[in-house]
Design a protein around this motif. Structure first.
Motif, PDB file in Angstrom:
ATOM      1  N   MET A   1       0.851  -1.189   0.000  1.00 44.33           N
ATOM      2  CA  MET A   1       0.000   0.000   0.000  1.00 44.33           C
ATOM      3  C   MET A   1       0.892   1.247   0.000  1.00 44.33           C
ATOM      4  O   MET A   1       2.010   1.226   0.505  1.00 44.33           O
TER       5      MET A   1
ATOM      6  N   ASP B   1      -5.333   6.010   1.197  1.00 44.92           N
ATOM      7  CA  ASP B   1      -4.562   4.792   0.962  1.00 44.92           C
ATOM      8  C   ASP B   1      -4.712   4.374  -0.496  1.00 44.92           C
ATOM      9  O   ASP B   1      -5.827   4.304  -1.005  1.00 44.92           O
TER      10      ASP B   1
ATOM     11  N   PRO C   1      -3.991   1.296  -3.037  1.00 39.97           N
ATOM     12  CA  PRO C   1      -3.568  -0.081  -3.262  1.00 39.97           C
ATOM     13  C   PRO C   1      -2.663  -0.153  -4.500  1.00 39.97           C
ATOM     14  O   PRO C   1      -2.657   0.761  -5.321  1.00 39.97           O
TER      15      PRO C   1
END
Length: 88
Positions: free
Chosen positions: A63, A75, A77
């Motif tokens: 992440m 955040d 991915p």
């Protein structure tokens, strides 16, 4: 519109059409410390698309997060990207 990237004592000026990469890999525009295993070899990149700069998570498995001036956090991915218009 130029992007200015600052890290420790270094400053990089990135123009639209250029891609700026960061991570532990020696081929990155900004090479981060190799002993910091919390950072991927190819952690991320900045690139301009249209009138906006984008941050992309280039890691295969980790992440990446972006924190704004006022404490907001996003955040990302692996493989995802986010516009940087309102982030510093």
């Amino acid at each position: 519109m130029q992007l200015i990237v600052m890290f420790e004592a270094g400053t990089w000026r990135v123009r639209p059409g250029e891609k700026f990469t960061f991570g532990r890999a020696k081929a990155c525009s900004l090479v981060l410390p190799d002993d910091d295993r919390g950072v991927s070899r190819n952690a991320g990149s900045f690139e301009c698309a249209g009138d906006c700069w984008w941050l992309t998570n280039d890691s295969a498995s980790s992440m990446l997060y972006l924190q704004g001036d006022r404490g907001f956090r996003a955040d990302l991915p692996p493989g995802m990207r986010m516009p940087l218009q309102q982030w510093h």
